[in-house]
Motif scaffolding. Structure first.
Motif, PDB file in Angstrom:
ATOM      1  N   ARG A 169      28.287  24.377  53.911  1.00  0.00           N
ATOM      2  CA  ARG A 169      28.824  25.739  54.591  1.00  0.00           C
ATOM      3  C   ARG A 169      30.150  25.827  54.820  1.00  0.00           C
ATOM      4  N   GLU A 170      30.810  24.850  55.418  1.00  0.00           N
ATOM      5  CA  GLU A 170      32.259  24.738  55.794  1.00  0.00           C
ATOM      6  C   GLU A 170      33.167  24.798  54.289  1.00  0.00           C
ATOM      7  N   LEU A 230      32.235  26.491  51.418  1.00  0.00           N
ATOM      8  CA  LEU A 230      31.825  27.770  51.248  1.00  0.00           C
ATOM      9  C   LEU A 230      32.769  28.621  52.032  1.00  0.00           C
ATOM     10  N   ASP A 231      32.840  28.430  53.100  1.00  0.00           N
ATOM     11  CA  ASP A 231      33.570  29.554  54.258  1.00  0.00           C
ATOM     12  C   ASP A 231      35.219  29.120  53.914  1.00  0.00           C
ATOM     13  N   GLU A 232      35.512  28.063  53.631  1.00  0.00           N
ATOM     14  CA  GLU A 232      36.866  27.636  53.284  1.00  0.00           C
ATOM     15  C   GLU A 232      37.394  28.601  51.893  1.00  0.00           C
ATOM     16  N   LEU A 233      36.475  28.526  50.948  1.00  0.00           N
ATOM     17  CA  LEU A 233      36.606  29.056  49.645  1.00  0.00           C
ATOM     18  C   LEU A 233      36.742  30.668  49.984  1.00  0.00           C
ATOM     19  N   LYS A 234      35.737  31.132  50.800  1.00  0.00           N
ATOM     20  CA  LYS A 234      35.785  32.629  50.856  1.00  0.00           C
ATOM     21  C   LYS A 234      37.298  33.009  51.653  1.00  0.00           C
ATOM     22  N   ARG A 235      37.745  32.096  52.475  1.00  0.00           N
ATOM     23  CA  ARG A 235      38.965  32.369  53.301  1.00  0.00           C
ATOM     24  C   ARG A 235      40.266  32.513  52.232  1.00  0.00           C
ATOM     25  N   LYS A 260      39.802  32.936  49.140  1.00  0.00           N
ATOM     26  CA  LYS A 260      39.822  34.043  47.973  1.00  0.00           C
ATOM     27  C   LYS A 260      40.198  35.508  48.800  1.00  0.00           C
ATOM     28  N   GLU A 261      39.824  35.606  50.166  1.00  0.00           N
ATOM     29  CA  GLU A 261      40.188  36.771  50.790  1.00  0.00           C
ATOM     30  C   GLU A 261      41.734  36.826  50.947  1.00  0.00           C
ATOM     31  N   LYS A 262      42.335  35.458  51.382  1.00  0.00           N
ATOM     32  CA  LYS A 262      43.809  35.465  51.302  1.00  0.00           C
ATOM     33  C   LYS A 262      44.335  35.803  50.060  1.00  0.00           C
ATOM     34  N   ASP A 311      43.317  37.689  47.557  1.00  0.00           N
ATOM     35  CA  ASP A 311      42.982  39.046  47.252  1.00  0.00           C
ATOM     36  C   ASP A 311      44.157  39.872  48.064  1.00  0.00           C
TER      37      ASP A 311
END
Length: 219
Positions: free
Chosen positions: A200-201, A203-208, A210-212, A214
């Motif tokens: 989960r950590e 995946l959360d890091e990958l999400k952050r 990606k958001e950064k 984008d």
């Protein structure tokens, strides 16, 4: 007379006890029939004496309890067999009654929870060895198991030292002599939980990231 005893020493011990106590009641001895087959006898006898108090003979009877004794020995053998299987289980084994009283367990329980056998007998299966936040879910699983459903649940156990450990357990209803019990098996899922947290950590890091990325691409 000695020929009826499978072990001749049993007769010596029985005579000594009779002379010492003046009587015996339901003394269980392994005997043998005329054809050599063994039987179990319960001997009740007393010493008959003369005017001076000297023993002159023994007066008694033998009850054939072979079936009862063989059933008793069979139960002992079955208990040894079940104990061997229970102790060989990779996880923790419990047998609890309807009131949550701990009836039976394997050595793994003592090792993980840190309680002695005497302490475990006085503990409640839910209130004393389950982390408070896990009790509601475990109660629900337990109630479901007593109704004949699945008792699977994931929860944190509470050890004697106060440590919480992630476990998964499943319980099934068994009826013994008309009374309801739960047979439960628990497995340590700490490593799985740790892996899930790390996943989960990640995946959360990958999400952050990606958001950064984008956000940067917008400008």
């Amino acid at each position: 007379v000695m020929d009826i005893y499978c072990n001749p020493n049993d007769r010596k011990l029985l005579v000594q006890e009779l002379l010492s106590n003046k009587q015996i009641n339901q003394k269980v001895v392994k005997l043998k029939k005329k054809d050599g087959q063994c039987l179990w006898g319960a001997i009740t006898a007393k010493v008959s004496t003369d005017e001076t108090g000297q023993a002159i003979f023994f007066n008694g009877a033998i009850e054939d309890i072979t079936n009862h004794k063989e059933n008793e020995l069979r139960l002992v053998e079955e208990r040894i067999f079940s104990d061997t299987i229970i102790e060989a289980l990779p996880g923790l084994f419990w047998l609890n009654d309807e009131n949550g009283q701990i009836i039976r367990w394997n050595k793994n329980v003592e090792s993980v929870y840190g309680y002695s056998p005497d302490e475990l007998r006085r503990l409640h299966a839910l209130e004393d060895v389950t982390a408070p936040e896990s009790i509601p879910a475990l109660i629900k699983a337990t109630e479901n198991a007593f109704k004949g459903g699945s008792g699977y649940c994931e929860y944190d156990i509470k050890t004697k030292s106060g440590e919480n450990i992630a476990f998964a357990g499943n319980s099934k209803l068994v009826i013994i002599n008309g009374k309801k019990y739960l047979v439960a098996v628990e497995l340590d899922i700490t490593k799985r939980k740790e892996t899930e947290i790390k996943l989960r950590e990640a995946l959360d890091e990958l999400k952050r990231i990606k958001e950064k990325t984008d956000a940067e691409n917008i400008y």
